[in-house]
Scaffold this active site. Structure first.
Site, mmCIF file in Angstrom:
data_model
loop_
_atom_site.group_PDB
_atom_site.id
_atom_site.type_symbol
_atom_site.label_atom_id
_atom_site.label_comp_id
_atom_site.label_asym_id
_atom_site.label_seq_id
_atom_site.Cartn_x
_atom_site.Cartn_y
_atom_site.Cartn_z
ATOM 1 N N GLU A 77 8.713 14.356 -35.313
ATOM 2 C CA GLU A 77 7.791 13.672 -34.400
ATOM 3 C C GLU A 77 6.363 14.245 -34.440
ATOM 4 O OE1 GLU A 77 9.557 11.518 -30.827
ATOM 5 O OE2 GLU A 77 10.150 13.604 -30.533
ATOM 6 N N HIS A 98 10.686 16.736 -23.243
ATOM 7 C CA HIS A 98 11.670 15.817 -22.649
ATOM 8 C C HIS A 98 12.151 16.400 -21.325
ATOM 9 C CE1 HIS A 98 12.545 15.664 -27.210
ATOM 10 N NE2 HIS A 98 11.701 14.687 -26.949
HETATM 11 MN MN MN Z 1 10.734 13.655 -28.527
#
Ligand code: MN
Length: 237
Positions: A77, A98
């Site tokens: 990412e 997260h």
């Molecule tokens: Mn992520």
């Protein structure tokens, strides 16, 4: 210490703090713009933030091309980071996480907003980017620059965007300021949820958010918190 050495050291400290404060699980990451080349950024290879050391940090071009990766695997990412640096010359640090406390606000239509003065730096307007709108049903990982740029567009000139069904991104000018925003985004999520369980929150006004942000980001507030976060993470201040 050279500017690059200082940046690498600060990046390791930021990784350890966000891990230690439970803001980043093993899948979050932190980057810093390269101090000698604004078209590059520094980010660990694919390793949990709690474990990141200086030797793990890789240099990337803004499009995600690694400069010195060797045989290591990069975070899939990393486009989140490059796309934000590309869109925002004022941003020098990006945190993607997260946080379990934040995610409820990224899966409902409840808008997150500061409920207390210490949380003011998260800002008055926190958007939620929904990858599904443009990219359909995916595994929700931001793996292409097109996806990263779409997220950066939703972020706009703000410092935080939630990511629907996924997490959030926090962008800032300095390591200390950005780490503070990521930590207090999580604090606000806990407090806002608790407040909503017993009544209707009476949020800070926009004027109060601006005044409290100035205070929280001044050295008298930021340095005090930073010293304690560093101590807890067993890093030098
Ligand atoms: Mn992520």
């Amino acid at each position: 210490m050279s500017e690059l050495s200082a940046a690498l050291d600060a990046l390791v400290t930021a990784n350890r703090i966000v891990a230690n404060e439970d803001v980043c699980d093993s899948y979050g990451h932190v980057s810093i713009r390269h101090p000698d080349n604004p078209d590059r950024y520094l980010l660990s290879y694919s390793r949990a933030p709690s474990l990141v050391e200086v030797a793990d940090i890789v240099t990337f071009e803004l499009d995600g091309t690694p400069v010195d990766l060797g045989d290591r695997t990069p975070y899939s990412e990393r486009a989140i980071h490059g796309a934000i640096y590309e869109a925002r010359p004022d941003v020098n640090v990006v945190i993607h996480n997260h946080s379990y406390e934040v995610i409820p606000f990224a899966v409902t239509d409840v808008k997150m907003r500061p409920v207390t003065h210490t949380c003011a730096p998260i800002g008055a307007d926190i958007p939620v980017w929904d990858m599904r709108e443009k990219f359909g049903e995916t595994n929700h990982l931001v793996v292409t620059m097109e996806q990263g740029r779409d997220l950066a567009a939703t972020l706009g000139d703000r410092s935080i965007s939630l990511m629907k069904r996924h997490g959030c991104v926090v962008a800032g000018r300095s390591v200390q300021e950005t780490v503070m925003k990521a930590i207090y985004l999580q604090v606000n999520a806990k407090l806002q949820l608790q407040a909503m369980q017993i009544g209707t929150p009476d949020y800070l006004t926009d004027t109060e958010i601006a005044a409290c942000t100035d205070m929280q980001q001044s050295p008298i507030s930021l340095d005090r918190a930073w010293e304690a976060w560093c101590r807890r993470a067993e890093r030098a201040k």
